[in-house]
Design a protein around this motif. Structure first.
Motif, PDB file in Angstrom:
ATOM      1  N   GLY A  49      -6.216  -4.615  -3.235  1.00  0.00           N
ATOM      2  CA  GLY A  49      -5.548  -3.695  -2.326  1.00  0.00           C
ATOM      3  C   GLY A  49      -5.741  -4.106  -0.883  1.00  0.00           C
ATOM      4  O   GLY A  49      -6.858  -4.362  -0.447  1.00  0.00           O
ATOM      5  N   ASP A  50      -4.659  -4.236  -0.139  1.00  0.00           N
ATOM      6  CA  ASP A  50      -4.820  -4.644   1.261  1.00  0.00           C
ATOM      7  C   ASP A  50      -4.143  -3.676   2.210  1.00  0.00           C
ATOM      8  O   ASP A  50      -4.293  -3.784   3.412  1.00  0.00           O
ATOM      9  CB  ASP A  50      -4.251  -6.054   1.461  1.00  0.00           C
ATOM     10  N   ALA A  51      -3.404  -2.701   1.694  1.00  0.00           N
ATOM     11  CA  ALA A  51      -2.695  -1.805   2.599  1.00  0.00           C
ATOM     12  C   ALA A  51      -2.387  -0.473   1.922  1.00  0.00           C
ATOM     13  O   ALA A  51      -2.329  -0.382   0.695  1.00  0.00           O
ATOM     14  CB  ALA A  51      -1.382  -2.464   3.045  1.00  0.00           C
ATOM     15  N   ALA A  52      -2.210   0.537   2.750  1.00  0.00           N
ATOM     16  CA  ALA A  52      -1.734   1.834   2.267  1.00  0.00           C
ATOM     17  C   ALA A  52      -0.317   2.016   2.801  1.00  0.00           C
ATOM     18  O   ALA A  52       0.085   1.334   3.755  1.00  0.00           O
ATOM     19  CB  ALA A  52      -2.638   2.944   2.776  1.00  0.00           C
ATOM     20  N   TYR A  53       0.445   2.891   2.173  1.00  0.00           N
ATOM     21  CA  TYR A  53       1.834   3.077   2.586  1.00  0.00           C
ATOM     22  C   TYR A  53       2.110   4.545   2.855  1.00  0.00           C
ATOM     23  O   TYR A  53       1.681   5.423   2.094  1.00  0.00           O
ATOM     24  CB  TYR A  53       2.784   2.589   1.489  1.00  0.00           C
ATOM     25  N   ILE A  54       2.811   4.792   3.943  1.00  0.00           N
ATOM     26  CA  ILE A  54       3.247   6.151   4.241  1.00  0.00           C
ATOM     27  C   ILE A  54       4.747   6.206   3.969  1.00  0.00           C
ATOM     28  O   ILE A  54       5.498   5.341   4.448  1.00  0.00           O
ATOM     29  CB  ILE A  54       2.964   6.492   5.715  1.00  0.00           C
ATOM     30  N   PHE A  55       5.176   7.160   3.195  1.00  0.00           N
ATOM     31  CA  PHE A  55       6.600   7.243   2.848  1.00  0.00           C
ATOM     32  C   PHE A  55       7.347   7.968   3.954  1.00  0.00           C
ATOM     33  O   PHE A  55       7.037   9.107   4.298  1.00  0.00           O
ATOM     34  CB  PHE A  55       6.795   7.999   1.524  1.00  0.00           C
ATOM     35  N   ILE A  56       8.336   7.330   4.491  1.00  0.00           N
ATOM     36  CA  ILE A  56       9.148   7.956   5.530  1.00  0.00           C
ATOM     37  C   ILE A  56      10.404   8.544   4.900  1.00  0.00           C
ATOM     38  O   ILE A  56      10.900   9.591   5.289  1.00  0.00           O
ATOM     39  CB  ILE A  56       9.499   6.920   6.608  1.00  0.00           C
ATOM     40  N   GLU A  57      10.915   7.831   3.910  1.00  0.00           N
ATOM     41  CA  GLU A  57      12.107   8.317   3.250  1.00  0.00           C
ATOM     42  C   GLU A  57      12.160   7.711   1.862  1.00  0.00           C
ATOM     43  O   GLU A  57      11.783   6.559   1.679  1.00  0.00           O
ATOM     44  CB  GLU A  57      13.342   7.886   4.047  1.00  0.00           C
ATOM     45  N   GLY A  58      12.624   8.492   0.871  1.00  0.00           N
ATOM     46  CA  GLY A  58      12.769   7.965  -0.478  1.00  0.00           C
ATOM     47  C   GLY A  58      11.638   8.402  -1.396  1.00  0.00           C
ATOM     48  O   GLY A  58      10.723   9.110  -0.974  1.00  0.00           O
ATOM     49  N   GLU A  59      11.716   7.944  -2.642  1.00  0.00           N
ATOM     50  CA  GLU A  59      10.748   8.374  -3.639  1.00  0.00           C
ATOM     51  C   GLU A  59      10.217   7.204  -4.448  1.00  0.00           C
ATOM     52  O   GLU A  59      10.864   6.165  -4.539  1.00  0.00           O
ATOM     53  CB  GLU A  59      11.401   9.364  -4.627  1.00  0.00           C
ATOM     54  N   ALA A  60       9.019   7.443  -5.039  1.00  0.00           N
ATOM     55  CA  ALA A  60       8.424   6.399  -5.875  1.00  0.00           C
ATOM     56  C   ALA A  60       7.608   7.036  -6.976  1.00  0.00           C
ATOM     57  O   ALA A  60       7.118   8.154  -6.829  1.00  0.00           O
ATOM     58  CB  ALA A  60       7.551   5.486  -5.025  1.00  0.00           C
ATOM     59  N   ASP A  61       7.485   6.294  -8.091  1.00  0.00           N
ATOM     60  CA  ASP A  61       6.674   6.767  -9.207  1.00  0.00           C
ATOM     61  C   ASP A  61       5.333   6.062  -9.193  1.00  0.00           C
ATOM     62  O   ASP A  61       5.252   4.884  -8.846  1.00  0.00           O
ATOM     63  CB  ASP A  61       7.360   6.433 -10.544  1.00  0.00           C
ATOM     64  N   VAL A  62       4.304   6.801  -9.626  1.00  0.00           N
ATOM     65  CA  VAL A  62       2.998   6.185  -9.824  1.00  0.00           C
ATOM     66  C   VAL A  62       2.844   5.966 -11.313  1.00  0.00           C
ATOM     67  O   VAL A  62       2.969   6.915 -12.098  1.00  0.00           O
ATOM     68  CB  VAL A  62       1.876   7.088  -9.283  1.00  0.00           C
ATOM     69  N   ILE A  63       2.615   4.709 -11.684  1.00  0.00           N
ATOM     70  CA  ILE A  63       2.621   4.367 -13.107  1.00  0.00           C
ATOM     71  C   ILE A  63       1.274   3.761 -13.487  1.00  0.00           C
ATOM     72  O   ILE A  63       0.756   2.894 -12.773  1.00  0.00           O
ATOM     73  CB  ILE A  63       3.736   3.344 -13.404  1.00  0.00           C
ATOM     74  N   VAL A  64       0.732   4.220 -14.604  1.00  0.00           N
ATOM     75  CA  VAL A  64      -0.541   3.666 -15.072  1.00  0.00           C
ATOM     76  C   VAL A  64      -0.285   2.972 -16.406  1.00  0.00           C
ATOM     77  O   VAL A  64       0.446   3.484 -17.249  1.00  0.00           O
ATOM     78  CB  VAL A  64      -1.578   4.811 -15.258  1.00  0.00           C
ATOM     79  N   ASP A  65      -0.864   1.780 -16.545  1.00  0.00           N
ATOM     80  CA  ASP A  65      -0.731   1.079 -17.829  1.00  0.00           C
ATOM     81  C   ASP A  65      -1.659   1.726 -18.843  1.00  0.00           C
ATOM     82  O   ASP A  65      -2.860   1.861 -18.597  1.00  0.00           O
ATOM     83  CB  ASP A  65      -1.132  -0.403 -17.658  1.00  0.00           C
ATOM     84  N   THR A  66      -1.122   2.129 -19.957  1.00  0.00           N
ATOM     85  CA  THR A  66      -1.965   2.679 -21.028  1.00  0.00           C
ATOM     86  C   THR A  66      -1.771   1.832 -22.268  1.00  0.00           C
ATOM     87  O   THR A  66      -0.942   0.928 -22.282  1.00  0.00           O
ATOM     88  CB  THR A  66      -1.572   4.136 -21.350  1.00  0.00           C
ATOM     89  N   ASP A  67      -2.537   2.163 -23.298  1.00  0.00           N
ATOM     90  CA  ASP A  67      -2.393   1.415 -24.548  1.00  0.00           C
ATOM     91  C   ASP A  67      -0.992   1.571 -25.128  1.00  0.00           C
ATOM     92  O   ASP A  67      -0.503   0.701 -25.822  1.00  0.00           O
ATOM     93  CB  ASP A  67      -3.434   1.899 -25.569  1.00  0.00           C
TER      94      ASP A  67
END
Lengths: 154, 905
Positions: A49-67
């Motif tokens: 990890g080298d950076a954090a992001y601030i959302f100004i516009e738009g959407e995103a999903d947080v996805i976790v790899d599972t079995d």
């Protein structure tokens, strides 16, 4: 979108709500504005990890790899802040973040973030407050989950 | 090299010196005549007593045989002469005088020119000889010499030698002859006056040099201290990191100050003494005329002496001191130069100099090395009698892959140096194919063996030139020259030969491509690429190539292909939907991803004065900005930027890294701009001073709208900039057409890099994947178009900088390895050559170099013992001795040293 508009967005983010606008402007000026098209990844689980992001516009999903394959655990939108854990405690990305629409972000690098916190301690306090809220939130979620589990077991 | 200067001069310039001496002798009679003539003018022509009336005559140019009366009993008149009246005689005598002045002057001119030529030739010889000696310095000695000192000696200290050598033999004869002629002339006129003049001259000649001896001593000290100072100053530069990181700058100041103090003391004493000698000299010189006026005047009054004679004696005496003075100067110079010469000669003959025969030019391929390397009882001691190596004994085929392992104090690097014949052993023997390696000339060791040290040196040339440096062993072909310059070339060659220089043309064809396995120009790039791949340097050169510049006039084919790549890139991006990653340059549009400067210039500067901030000072630009009514807009942008910068950065400490990273204004200038902004806010637009405007106008030129996002480039500003762009281009076209190569979508730009030519635009800011995507696509396209080798070719032209400082240290080492590998040596010696690389790279390198060397030998002094498993024969060293040797499997067992070394890693 000019830097002034970015400052307006930043003001609406709880993390920065109590911070002096001129500091926010410096942060906006020093950070890079990155645009992700729909379907592009901001970062991938396990990356350094080298950076954090601030959302100004738009959407995103947080996805976790599972079995059982990738699992969407959360969705973020305007004014949200992602990726801060990796830059605060030097661990690999705990999840993948993928844009679900055209997404405009401000990229706050680790270096910039620490510089800002050092120079403006009130920002550090603010970060602590937000993180504490999250812990509180997570703890209550955990308690809830335990109760549900206990009920099931009982 | 002769120990004594005069021996050196005599040995190399005897013929020329004698030639000039003859000229000097020939000039003497004319000099005597020019002294005698004033007497005749006054005594014979001016003095009316010789002429009874206006019509009476005297003979002119009547010439009698000297001593004719004594020999033959009567006067023997060789030439009757002409009878002339007084006026005519005056004219005749005066014009003869003028003629003699001319003849003497011409003699001087010719003699001086010849002397100068002689001196310069000797200087050339001396400098060449010294350089030749530097090239023959033993490697161990070069580590100890201070380069700056050696360089000043060769450059500055021998320079006066050249001036002196021309004078060395001729001047004492010439000046001595002149002084003697003048003295004899005075003697002939009056013995006593002659004696007076002579005695004072003798005092001058003996006393003054004695006084000057101390000055010479001081001069020598001055030179030595100055040379040491030069050495120290270069240390200050080389040791800058150490000095700053240890805060010893004030110690260094004290040290230098102390040295300067010493130099001052010496120089001051020299001045004191020099001016005292001058005072004495002048006094003596003025005493003689005093005696002449007094004595001569008395003689004239009493009638024992003609006034004309006195005038002539005084004139002759006037000519006496300059030659004497010059003679004394010459003597001083002689001492001085002699000392200099001896010092220089001393510095340039270290013990263990390589014999000249060993470096003899050999204009053919040397036979390959075969057989075994047989080392028996080899020992090496340094100049302090420390044992570096002792009792080294082993035998191994020269074509084997040999590893030498051992810890830092094992002395393994000396074994590498000895094998490369760079250091001579102190005892024992080392033979290759039955021949002692120390007796092999460098034409064999330097061509059949390659050596790479752990810190290889690169010359400030292109990658290509460095790569082929090791193949410049002899001149294969002189370049075909133009016929009219042939005579000139021949003359230059003869001139080189007569001064003992080498008469080969460094611009000729020197590179022996066949040794590199290149028999055809078409094989060059593939072979070079192969070698670069072997050392993992090809990708680096490819990147140099992408940022390299190709002139379309030299390589229209490459330019054409790159233009094709530009179109292909655009189309490729269109099909993948990524066309917005590159914002192309459009003559009709403002490019938000480029700086304001670039938008105005809309091209690549060819001339320096159009690059960077220089551009803003160009009158053509200023005119264009004014005509497009852009001045106020730029000023307003500057004011906005300044205001924002002041707002953002004013509270930060000046050392904050944000200044360097993000600010348009440095921390030092920020308070000044704060004042400017405050002044501007208070007053009317028209009241703002010119200097404030000027300061603000420089700010917006680096502004990139997409990056800085201050919203300064409005539509109005865009339109004005486009207008200014057009006006600027038109003006430049007519007034300075070569200054800028403009961006043109349909044409190749010879001033821009390959990369910029393909991209023809700027990467879009804010697109996370832009850089990586475009880089990948570009490489793919170039490969598809078959341009990889062309790009590498351009990359080969990349200049590595002084000592290779434009490369990283790993890159330097890789290039040095490639330089050795391309020669295909029979034995490649690598003395910890890969030590600087990480272990993964080292492992890769070992196998690829083994492969590249095919069935030829490698002797690798390894930093990591475990790497020796890839080698056929392993030599293990400890404390300067071989403790075990054999195959890896034999030695990698419990109880063996190699095993313990590997376990320690």
């Amino acid at each position: 979108m000019s830097i002034e508009q970015e400052v307006e967005v930043l003001k609406n983010i709880p993390l920065f709500a109590n911070i002096d606008p001129s500091r926010l402007k410096l942060m906006a000026f020093a950070s890079e504005r990155l645009i992700f098209k729909e379907g592009k990844e901001l970062f991938h689980q396990g990356d350094a990890g080298d950076a954090a992001y601030i959302f100004i516009e738009g959407e995103a999903d947080v996805i976790v790899d599972t079995d059982d394959g990738p699992l969407v655990v959360a969705s973020f939108g305007k004014n949200d802040f992602v990726g801060e854990i990796a830059i605060l405690c030097d661990v690999p990305r705990t999840a993948t973040v993928k844009a679900t629409s055209e997404l405009i972000t401000l990229k706050i690098t680790k270096e910039l973030f620490f510089n800002m916190v050092m120079d403006f301690p009130e920002m550090g306090v603010e970060v602590m407050r937000v993180l504490a809220h999250r812990i509180d939130h997570t703890t209550s979620q955990l308690t809830e989950a335990r109760n549900v589990l206990a009920e099931k077991a009982g | 090299m002769e120990q004594r200067l005069f021996k050196y001069i005599w040995k190399h310039s005897r013929k020329d010196q004698i030639k000039i001496l003859f000229l000097v002798l020939a000039s003497m009679p004319f000099y005597f005549l020019s002294l005698d003539l004033p007497k005749s003018i006054i005594n014979r022509a001016v003095d009316s007593q010789n002429f009874a009336d206006i019509n009476s005559t005297l003979s002119f140019m009547r010439f009698e045989l000297p001593f004719g009366e004594a020999i033959f009993g009567e006067k023997v008149v060789l030439f009757e002469g002409f009878d002339l009246t007084q006026i005519a005689l005056l004219f005749a005598l005066c014009f003869s005088f003028l003629g003699l002045v001319l003849v003497n002057g011409l003699f001087k001119f010719v003699i001086n020119t010849l002397k100068g030529q002689l001196g310069e030739r000797m200087l050339r010889r001396l400098r060449f000889e010294l350089t030749d000696r530097i090239l023959r310095f033993p490697v161990m000695h070069t580590r100890r010499v201070k380069q700056a000192e050696i360089a000043t000696m060769l450059k500055d200290e021998v320079e006066p030698l050249g001036g002196f050598i021309g004078d060395a033999i001729v001047t004492p004869f010439f000046l001595g002859g002149q002084a003697l002629t003048a003295l004899i002339f005075i003697m002939v006129q009056n013995v006593w006056l002659g004696v007076v003049a002579m005695s004072i001259v003798l005092v001058q000649a003996f006393v003054i040099p004695k006084l000057r001896k101390r000055i010479l001593d001081l001069g020598r000290q001055r030179q030595m201290t100055a040379r040491a100072l030069a050495g120290r100053v270069s240390e200050l530069v080389e040791g800058a990191v150490e000095i700053q990181s240890h805060d010893t700058s004030n110690y260094e100041r004290a040290e230098i100050s102390n040295r300067l103090g010493k130099i001052f003391k010496i120089r001051y004493e020299i001045y004191q003494r020099k001016f005292f000698v001058k005072f004495l000299n002048n006094l003596l010189a003025q005493i003689t005329p005093f005696i002449f006026y007094l004595g001569g005047g008395y003689l004239v009054i009493t009638g024992q002496f003609e006034i004309g004679t006195l005038v002539a004696v005084l004139a002759a005496y006037k000519d006496l001191p300059p030659p004497i003075k010059d003679l004394i100067n010459w003597d001083q110079q002689r001492n001085d130069v002699q000392i200099k010469y001896e010092q220089v000669a001393d510095q340039f003959q270290p013990s263990g100099m390589i014999e000249a025969e060993m470096q003899q030019l050999e204009e053919k391929h040397s036979p390959p090395l075969t057989g075994d390397i047989v080392v028996s009882n080899l020992g090496l001691v340094d100049e302090n009698e420390n044992r570096l190596l002792e009792g080294i004994t082993f035998t191994v085929g020269v074509d084997k892959k040999i590893a030498v392992v051992g810890n830092a104090s094992s002395g393994k690097e000396y074994l590498g140096l000895l094998l490369a014949n760079l250091v001579k052993s102190s005892s024992g023997s080392m033979k290759i194919g039955g021949k002692p390696i120390a007796h092999l000339p460098s034409a064999i060791t330097g061509r059949r063996i390659s050596y790479v040290s752990s810190e290889a040196y690169l010359f400030p040339m292109s990658v290509m030139d460095n790569l082929f440096y090791g193949l410049r062993n002899w001149m294969i072909k002189d370049p075909a020259c133009l016929s009219n310059s042939e005579a000139e070339l021949l003359r230059e060659k003869q001139e080189a030969l007569r001064t003992g220089n080498i008469a080969l043309n460094p611009d000729g064809e020197w590179i022996d491509f066949t040794s590199a396995g290149i028999n055809d120009p078409a094989e060059l790039v593939p072979r070079v690429t192969e070698v670069l791949r072997a050392v993992d340097f090809a990708e680096d050169v490819y990147l140099f190539g992408l940022s390299g510049i190709v002139d379309s006039e030299n390589r229209p084919d490459i330019a054409e292909s790159i233009l094709g790549a530009r179109i292909a890139l655009k189309e490729h991006l269109k099909t993948t939907g990524d066309e917005d990653l590159v914002i192309a340059f459009d003559p009709e549009k403002y490019n938000n991803n480029a700086t304001l400067r670039e938008n105005l210039l809309f091209g690549t500067p060819r001339k320096k004065q159009y690059a960077g901030n220089n551009l803003l000072a160009m009158p053509i630009l200023r005119e264009a900005v004014k005509e497009a009514d852009l001045r106020d807009s730029i000023y307003n942008m500057g004011l906005s930027i300044a205001r924002t910068m002041v707002e953002l950065f004013m509270g930060l400490p000046p050392s904050h890294q944000f200044f360097e990273q993000f600010s348009f204004i440095s921390a030092d200038d920020l308070p000044e701009f704060d004042k400017i902004v405050k002044r501007a806010d208070k007053s009317n637009f028209s009241d703002i001073s010119d200097s404030d405007r000027e300061a603000l106008m420089y700010l917006p030129f680096d502004y990139v709208e997409a990056r800085h996002r201050l919203g300064l480039v409005t539509e109005d500003v865009e339109a004005k900039i486009l207008k200014a762009r057009k006006i600027f281009a038109e003006k430049l076209e007519s007034r300075d057409p070569d200054a800028v190569e403009f961006y043109d979508p349909d044409n190749y730009n010879s001033a821009a890099s390959i990369q910029d030519n393909i991209l023809f635009g700027r990467l879009a800011y804010g697109r996370a994947e832009a850089g990586a995507t475009i880089g990948r696509v570009m490489t793919e396209l170039l490969d598809e178009l078959g341009l990889r080798s062309e790009v590498i070719e351009v990359g080969l032209e990349f200049n590595v900088g002084i000592a290779g400082n434009r490369l990283s240290s790993v890159q330097r080492q890789k290039l040095a390895l490639a330089r050795s590998l391309i020669k295909r040596p029979d034995l490649l010696i690598l003395n910890e050559a890969a030590a600087i690389m990480d272990s993964q790279s080292q492992i890769r390198l070992v196998s690829s170099i083994m492969e590249a060397q095919e069935d030829r030998g490698v002797c690798w002094t390894l930093q990591r013992a475990s790497l020796s498993q890839h080698f056929e024969y392993v030599i293990v060293m400890q404390n300067g001795k071989v403790v075990e040797s054999g195959s890896f499997d034999e030695l990698n067992k419990e109880g063996k040293v190699l095993k313990s070394l590997i376990d320690d890693e």
